[in-house]
Design a protein around this motif. Structure first.
Motif, PDB file in Angstrom:
ATOM      1  N   UNK A 189       0.830  -1.188   0.000  1.00  0.00           N
ATOM      2  CA  UNK A 189       0.000   0.000   0.000  1.00  0.00           C
ATOM      3  C   UNK A 189       0.873   1.249   0.000  1.00  0.00           C
ATOM      4  N   UNK A 190       0.644   2.163  -0.948  1.00  0.00           N
ATOM      5  CA  UNK A 190       1.476   3.367  -1.029  1.00  0.00           C
ATOM      6  C   UNK A 190       1.010   4.444  -0.046  1.00  0.00           C
ATOM      7  N   UNK A 191       1.819   5.464   0.054  1.00  0.00           N
ATOM      8  CA  UNK A 191       1.440   6.650   0.840  1.00  0.00           C
ATOM      9  C   UNK A 191       0.223   7.295   0.199  1.00  0.00           C
ATOM     10  N   UNK A 192      -0.658   7.861   1.040  1.00  0.00           N
ATOM     11  CA  UNK A 192      -1.925   8.426   0.558  1.00  0.00           C
ATOM     12  C   UNK A 192      -1.865   9.948   0.555  1.00  0.00           C
ATOM     13  N   UNK A 193      -2.289  10.539  -0.560  1.00  0.00           N
ATOM     14  CA  UNK A 193      -2.479  11.988  -0.668  1.00  0.00           C
ATOM     15  C   UNK A 193      -3.964  12.216  -0.996  1.00  0.00           C
ATOM     16  N   UNK A 194      -4.775  12.665  -0.027  1.00  0.00           N
ATOM     17  CA  UNK A 194      -6.193  12.904  -0.317  1.00  0.00           C
ATOM     18  C   UNK A 194      -6.402  14.286  -0.931  1.00  0.00           C
ATOM     19  N   UNK A 195      -7.406  14.399  -1.796  1.00  0.00           N
ATOM     20  CA  UNK A 195      -7.791  15.687  -2.375  1.00  0.00           C
ATOM     21  C   UNK A 195      -9.266  15.915  -2.060  1.00  0.00           C
ATOM     22  N   UNK A 196      -9.553  17.049  -1.430  1.00  0.00           N
ATOM     23  CA  UNK A 196     -10.914  17.423  -1.051  1.00  0.00           C
ATOM     24  C   UNK A 196     -11.405  18.534  -1.972  1.00  0.00           C
ATOM     25  N   UNK A 197     -12.659  18.449  -2.378  1.00  0.00           N
ATOM     26  CA  UNK A 197     -13.253  19.492  -3.206  1.00  0.00           C
ATOM     27  C   UNK A 197     -13.616  20.710  -2.386  1.00  0.00           C
ATOM     28  N   UNK A 198     -12.739  21.699  -2.369  1.00  0.00           N
ATOM     29  CA  UNK A 198     -12.969  22.922  -1.607  1.00  0.00           C
ATOM     30  C   UNK A 198     -12.399  24.114  -2.372  1.00  0.00           C
ATOM     31  N   UNK A 199     -13.230  25.150  -2.573  1.00  0.00           N
ATOM     32  CA  UNK A 199     -14.632  25.268  -2.189  1.00  0.00           C
ATOM     33  C   UNK A 199     -15.496  24.185  -2.847  1.00  0.00           C
ATOM     34  N   UNK A 200     -16.584  23.828  -2.166  1.00  0.00           N
ATOM     35  CA  UNK A 200     -17.489  22.811  -2.684  1.00  0.00           C
ATOM     36  C   UNK A 200     -18.643  23.407  -3.460  1.00  0.00           C
ATOM     37  N   UNK A 201     -19.480  22.538  -4.016  1.00  0.00           N
ATOM     38  CA  UNK A 201     -20.680  23.023  -4.706  1.00  0.00           C
ATOM     39  C   UNK A 201     -21.555  23.820  -3.743  1.00  0.00           C
ATOM     40  N   UNK A 202     -21.574  23.389  -2.484  1.00  0.00           N
ATOM     41  CA  UNK A 202     -22.241  24.135  -1.431  1.00  0.00           C
ATOM     42  C   UNK A 202     -21.251  24.313  -0.284  1.00  0.00           C
ATOM     43  N   UNK A 203     -21.469  25.324   0.551  1.00  0.00           N
ATOM     44  CA  UNK A 203     -20.468  25.733   1.535  1.00  0.00           C
ATOM     45  C   UNK A 203     -20.142  24.634   2.540  1.00  0.00           C
ATOM     46  N   UNK A 204     -21.117  23.746   2.826  1.00  0.00           N
ATOM     47  CA  UNK A 204     -20.888  22.702   3.838  1.00  0.00           C
ATOM     48  C   UNK A 204     -20.364  21.396   3.252  1.00  0.00           C
ATOM     49  N   UNK A 205     -20.240  21.293   1.943  1.00  0.00           N
ATOM     50  CA  UNK A 205     -19.851  20.020   1.330  1.00  0.00           C
ATOM     51  C   UNK A 205     -18.427  19.576   1.679  1.00  0.00           C
ATOM     52  N   UNK A 207     -16.818  19.944   4.470  1.00  0.00           N
ATOM     53  CA  UNK A 207     -16.877  19.368   5.820  1.00  0.00           C
ATOM     54  C   UNK A 207     -17.563  18.009   5.799  1.00  0.00           C
ATOM     55  N   UNK A 208     -18.606  17.870   4.980  1.00  0.00           N
ATOM     56  CA  UNK A 208     -19.289  16.581   4.863  1.00  0.00           C
ATOM     57  C   UNK A 208     -18.349  15.542   4.252  1.00  0.00           C
ATOM     58  N   UNK A 209     -17.570  15.950   3.253  1.00  0.00           N
ATOM     59  CA  UNK A 209     -16.612  15.032   2.627  1.00  0.00           C
ATOM     60  C   UNK A 209     -15.599  14.515   3.650  1.00  0.00           C
ATOM     61  N   UNK A 210     -15.064  15.418   4.450  1.00  0.00           N
ATOM     62  CA  UNK A 210     -14.099  15.009   5.481  1.00  0.00           C
ATOM     63  C   UNK A 210     -14.759  14.066   6.479  1.00  0.00           C
ATOM     64  N   UNK A 211     -15.994  14.384   6.892  1.00  0.00           N
ATOM     65  CA  UNK A 211     -16.695  13.535   7.861  1.00  0.00           C
ATOM     66  C   UNK A 211     -16.955  12.144   7.291  1.00  0.00           C
ATOM     67  N   UNK A 212     -17.364  12.076   6.029  1.00  0.00           N
ATOM     68  CA  UNK A 212     -17.670  10.782   5.407  1.00  0.00           C
ATOM     69  C   UNK A 212     -16.405   9.936   5.202  1.00  0.00           C
ATOM     70  N   UNK A 221      -3.513   7.811   8.131  1.00  0.00           N
ATOM     71  CA  UNK A 221      -2.758   8.889   8.773  1.00  0.00           C
ATOM     72  C   UNK A 221      -2.360   9.965   7.759  1.00  0.00           C
ATOM     73  N   UNK A 222      -3.368  10.443   7.005  1.00  0.00           N
ATOM     74  CA  UNK A 222      -3.057  11.364   5.913  1.00  0.00           C
ATOM     75  C   UNK A 222      -3.780  12.712   6.036  1.00  0.00           C
ATOM     76  N   UNK A 223      -4.307  13.025   7.232  1.00  0.00           N
ATOM     77  CA  UNK A 223      -4.983  14.311   7.409  1.00  0.00           C
ATOM     78  C   UNK A 223      -4.056  15.484   7.105  1.00  0.00           C
ATOM     79  N   UNK A 224      -2.788  15.336   7.465  1.00  0.00           N
ATOM     80  CA  UNK A 224      -1.837  16.429   7.240  1.00  0.00           C
ATOM     81  C   UNK A 224      -1.458  16.581   5.765  1.00  0.00           C
ATOM     82  N   UNK A 225      -1.778  15.587   4.945  1.00  0.00           N
ATOM     83  CA  UNK A 225      -1.410  15.613   3.523  1.00  0.00           C
ATOM     84  C   UNK A 225      -2.561  16.039   2.610  1.00  0.00           C
TER      85      UNK A 225
END
Length: 305
Positions: A189-205, A207-212, A221-225
């Motif tokens: 398993x390689x190191x993980x780099x997550x990409x979050x859609x921000x700004x989102x289609x809506x302002x709360x999206x 945060x919902x993505x991170x929660x899900x 252990x990739x929150x910092x990345x």
């Protein structure tokens, strides 16, 4: 405020006058969602225009389209045949309701053929809430998944070399178990780099993505990345991948576009331009019908040959 790129246009509604001269449209024949029903396509359909190519049916390997009042079935790996469907050098692909395994090879074939490609995507106004919402699945988006297999035209015969380090770049969405299922099939398993859609289609999206995806982010252990790219912008997704490659120049990139469609579009554009050091990993969701509500902004992205 950062302005949208000049190669992106936004519309509240899309009319025939918004098409380019001699532009051919490729879209789904019948959309299960309200946002996929474009009035301009209905006008072209009533006029039986040869500028409209409608996707009628698909299998994992083929697509059946209605063009010039004739149905024909084309292999999704046959780029030349896909390009031959449209006579024009200007092509607009409506990816709103098309499955990824259809629009991805169509996009690739026309881009490689040097066509002037525009891609249309319609945001939903909202998403259908899951009947039993959980931390990983707040919205009811997919029935099942076909499993990990290449998108047509994007198969790689060989991955990274034995001594080549790798990264798993996951464009995350609301289905928090998808990225985890994909990376669990990679060894090692390689190191993980997550990409979050921000700004989102809506302002709360975002945060919902991170929660899900909290379980996935914590397990690897990739929150910092985490990297950010505007949810509605394929060009920011492309630039994010280019930035990751610059930061890790010797790494092979496994790219999982399981977030927004604009992010997937940018990821595929990057993979087309950088075949030597990356590959696309996809899990082929079977989508719920009526999984979205209403219609939001219409985005049209231009890709110069």
């Amino acid at each position: 405020m950062k302005m949208p790129p000049e190669h992106t246009l936004r519309f509240d509604s899309f009319r025939l006058t918004d098409l380019l001269v001699d532009e051919t449209v490729i879209s789904i024949e019948t959309s299960p969602e309200e946002r996929g029903r474009i009035d301009a396509w209905e006008e072209l359909k009533r006029a039986k225009s040869d500028r409209l190519i409608l996707v009628q049916d698909t299998t994992p390997d083929t697509v059946t389209v209605l063009s010039r009042n004739e149905s024909q079935t084309v292999q999704l790996t046959d780029g030349a045949r896909l390009v031959s469907l449209a006579d024009s050098d200007n092509v607009l692909i409506d990816i709103t309701a098309l499955p990824h395994h259809v629009w991805a090879p169509v996009f690739q074939a026309h881009l490689k053929a040097g066509k002037q490609v525009r891609v249309l995507y319609v945001e939903p106004d909202g998403y259908k809430t899951h009947p039993s919402p959980a931390s990983a699945n707040l919205f009811d988006l997919s029935i099942s998944f076909g499993g990990l297999s290449p998108l047509p035209g994007f198969a790689k015969l060989a991955g990274p070399a034995d001594d080549e380090p790798a990264l798993f770049v996951a464009f995350l969405g609301f289905e928090g178990n998808r990225a985890e299922r994909i990376i669990n099939q990679l060894e090692p398993q390689p190191r993980v780099i997550p990409v979050i859609g921000a700004p989102g289609f809506q302002i709360n999206y975002p945060a919902i993505t991170v929660a899900c995806n909290r379980s996935f982010l914590n397990e690897f252990d990739c929150n910092a990345d985490i990297r950010l790219a505007k949810a509605s912008c394929p060009f920011e997704a492309f630039e994010t991948l280019a930035s990751i490659r610059q930061d890790f120049p010797d790494h092979y990139l496994y790219i999982a576009p399981v977030g927004t469609r604009p992010h997937a579009l940018g990821a595929l554009q990057y993979a087309i331009a950088n075949e030597s050091h990356c590959e696309i990993l996809f899990d082929h969701p079977v989508r719920q019908s009526n999984r979205t509500n209403g219609r939001g902004l219409i985005h049209v992205f231009s890709f110069a040959p």
